[in-house]
Design an enzyme around this catalytic site. Structure first.
Site, PDB file in Angstrom:
ATOM      1  N   HIS A  37       0.806  -1.248  -0.049  1.00 13.86           N
ATOM      2  CA  HIS A  37      -0.067  -0.056   0.234  1.00 13.86           C
ATOM      3  C   HIS A  37       0.882   1.261   0.056  1.00 13.86           C
ATOM      4  O   HIS A  37       0.604   2.328  -0.603  1.00 13.86           O
ATOM      5  CB  HIS A  37      -0.700   0.249   1.346  1.00 13.86           C
ATOM      6  CG  HIS A  37      -1.914  -1.030   1.463  1.00 13.86           C
ATOM      7  ND1 HIS A  37      -1.719  -1.941   2.500  1.00 13.86           N
ATOM      8  CD2 HIS A  37      -2.910  -1.481   0.640  1.00 13.86           C
ATOM      9  CE1 HIS A  37      -2.717  -3.109   2.479  1.00 13.86           C
ATOM     10  NE2 HIS A  37      -3.641  -2.588   1.214  1.00 13.86           N
ATOM     11  N   GLY A 147      -2.553  -1.920  -7.341  1.00 15.11           N
ATOM     12  CA  GLY A 147      -1.243  -2.844  -7.400  1.00 15.11           C
ATOM     13  C   GLY A 147      -1.437  -3.713  -8.578  1.00 15.11           C
ATOM     14  O   GLY A 147      -2.668  -4.228  -8.648  1.00 15.11           O
TER      15      GLY A 147
HETATM   16  P1  AMP Z   1      -6.212  -4.068  -0.519  1.00 12.22           P
HETATM   17  O1  AMP Z   1      -6.292  -3.056   0.679  1.00 12.22           O
HETATM   18  O2  AMP Z   1      -5.776  -5.332  -0.460  1.00 12.22           O
HETATM   19  O3  AMP Z   1      -7.698  -3.729  -1.301  1.00 12.22           O
HETATM   20  O4  AMP Z   1      -5.508  -3.219  -1.624  1.00 12.22           O
HETATM   21  C1  AMP Z   1      -5.472  -1.770  -2.006  1.00 12.22           C
HETATM   22  C2  AMP Z   1      -4.602  -1.716  -3.066  1.00 12.22           C
HETATM   23  O5  AMP Z   1      -3.185  -2.060  -2.756  1.00 12.22           O
HETATM   24  C3  AMP Z   1      -4.860  -2.505  -4.373  1.00 12.22           C
HETATM   25  O6  AMP Z   1      -4.880  -1.691  -5.241  1.00 12.22           O
HETATM   26  C4  AMP Z   1      -3.938  -3.741  -4.365  1.00 12.22           C
HETATM   27  O7  AMP Z   1      -3.548  -4.082  -5.411  1.00 12.22           O
HETATM   28  C5  AMP Z   1      -2.632  -2.999  -3.760  1.00 12.22           C
HETATM   29  N1  AMP Z   1      -1.598  -3.923  -3.277  1.00 12.22           N
HETATM   30  C6  AMP Z   1      -1.873  -5.081  -2.186  1.00 12.22           C
HETATM   31  N2  AMP Z   1      -0.924  -5.752  -1.943  1.00 12.22           N
HETATM   32  C7  AMP Z   1       0.300  -5.063  -2.919  1.00 12.22           C
HETATM   33  C8  AMP Z   1       1.417  -5.355  -2.995  1.00 12.22           C
HETATM   34  N3  AMP Z   1       2.109  -6.489  -2.343  1.00 12.22           N
HETATM   35  N4  AMP Z   1       2.097  -4.566  -3.873  1.00 12.22           N
HETATM   36  C9  AMP Z   1       1.494  -3.758  -4.744  1.00 12.22           C
HETATM   37  N5  AMP Z   1       0.282  -3.436  -4.382  1.00 12.22           N
HETATM   38  C10 AMP Z   1      -0.446  -4.175  -3.575  1.00 12.22           C
END
Ligand code: AMP
Length: 253
Positions: A37, A147
Site C-alpha cells: 500500500h 497494485g
Molecule cells: P487492498 O487493501 O488489499 O484492497 O489493496 C489496496 C491496493 O493495494 C490494491 O490496489 C492492491 O492491488 C494494492 N496492493 C496490495 N498488496 C500489494 C502488493 N504486495 N504490492 C503492490 N500493491 C499491492
C-alpha cells in the site's frame, strides 16, 4: 492529515479553494496497511499535489462471510502510517454512507470477471467495481493507484474507466514482496508461523519453468490447497489456500 467520514464533508472540501487547480491522486484500500500500500501512496504523493487514501473493508466484494469477519483491521496504526507519509486526506466512510441503496445497484463486467478469481468468488468483482465506481464519483481524482498484485482487478478497473468514459488515469504499481518473495498482503497477518514459512514456496514455484500441471502438483506436495493456476498470454495467475488463508499471486513469464 484530515480524516473525512461523510460524503457531504468531502464534497464541500473537493470544491473548496484548498483543492482548486490542484491535481488529486487517490489510493483506495481496505486497510491493514503494509509496504505494498505504501508504494501506491508514495507514487501518488510524487505525482500529485494532493493525495487521498480511503480505507473501507467493502462487504459486497466478500463472497465468504467468515473471510469478511476475519479480515484484519489495524486502523490506529494505519492512520499513523498515512499521517507520517504526509497523506493529505483519509476517507473513512461507513457502509450506510456508500450503500444508501443497500447494494441494489451494481456494476457488472460479464467476460474477464468470470475467469480466474471470478470463477471461485462469485460476485467478487461486481462488489469491487461497484465500490470503486462509487469512490471515484465521490473523490473525483485525476489519478488512481492500483497494485499489480491484484492484476485481474487492475485490468477490470482499467476497462470500467475506459468504457464508462471516466476521466481518471489508472496507474499501476508492481507487486511489492517480502525478502523471501511472498507478495505482501493484509491476509498474510492471518498466517501462523508454520504457514508463513511455507508461504514463499508459492511465488517460487509459480515463477519456475515447470508446466502448469507440474506447478499444481508441486504446490500440493508443499502443503497448499490449489484453487487455480492458469496462464493467460505471458502472465501466470494462481490462487491457493494455506489452511483457511487464501493467497493470490501473478507473475510475468
Ligand atoms: P487492498 O487493501 O488489499 O484492497 O489493496 C489496496 C491496493 O493495494 C490494491 O490496489 C492492491 O492491488 C494494492 N496492493 C496490495 N498488496 C500489494 C502488493 N504486495 N504490492 C503492490 N500493491 C499491492
Amino acid at each position: 492529515m484530515i480524516i473525512v467520514k461523510k460524503i457531504k464533508d468531502w464534497k464541500s472540501l473537493r470544491v473548496s479553494n484548498s483543492l482548486k487547480n490542484k491535481t488529486l491522486g487517490f489510493v483506495p484500500t481496505m486497510g491493514a496497511l503494509h509496504r505494498g500500500h505504501i508504494e501506491l501512496v508514495k507514487k501518488s504523493l510524487s505525482q500529485n499535489d494532493i493525495t487521498v487514501v480511503s480505507i473501507f473493508v467493502n462487504p459486497t466484494q466478500f463472497n465468504n462471510k467468515a473471510d469478511l469477519r476475519n479480515y484484519p483491521v489495524t486502523i490506529n496504526s494505519d492512520i499513523k502510517i498515512l499521517d507520517e507519509l504526509n497523506v493529505n486526506y483519509l476517507f473513512l466512510p461507513e457502509y450506510k454512507e456508500l450503500y444508501p441503496d443497500d447494494y441494489k445497484y451494481k456494476i457488472t463486467e460479464t467476460d474477464f470477471s468470470k475467469l480466474l478469481c471470478g470463477r471461485f468468488r462469485p460476485g467478487h468483482f461486481d462488489g469491487v467495481l461497484t465500490v470503486v465506481m462509487k469512490l471515484f464519483n465521490i473523490i473525483k481524482p485525476d489519478r488512481a493507484y492500483f497494485g499489480e498484485k491484484d492484476y485481474q482487478q487492475l485490468e477490470l478497473i482499467r476497462g470500467m474507466v475506459k468504457n464508462f468514459f471516466m476521466d481518471i488515469k489508472i496507474i499501476s504499481v508492481p507487486t511489492v514482496r517480502d525478502k523471501d518473495g511472498l507478495a505482501l498482503s493484509s491476509r498474510n497477518l492471518r498466517l501462523n508461523a508454520i504457514q508463513r514459512k511455507i508461504a514463499p514456496k508459492f511465488p517460487e514455484i509459480l515463477m519456475s519453468d515447470l508446466s502448469i500441471e507440474q506447478i499444481k502438483s508441486r504446490l500440493v506436495s508443499e502443503g497448499f490447497k490449489v484453487e487455480y493456476v492458469e496462464q493467460i498470454g505471458d502472465r501466470r495467475f494462481a490462487a491457493v489456500y494455506l489452511g483457511k488463508v487464501r493467497l493470490i499471486d501473478n507473475v510475468k513469464i
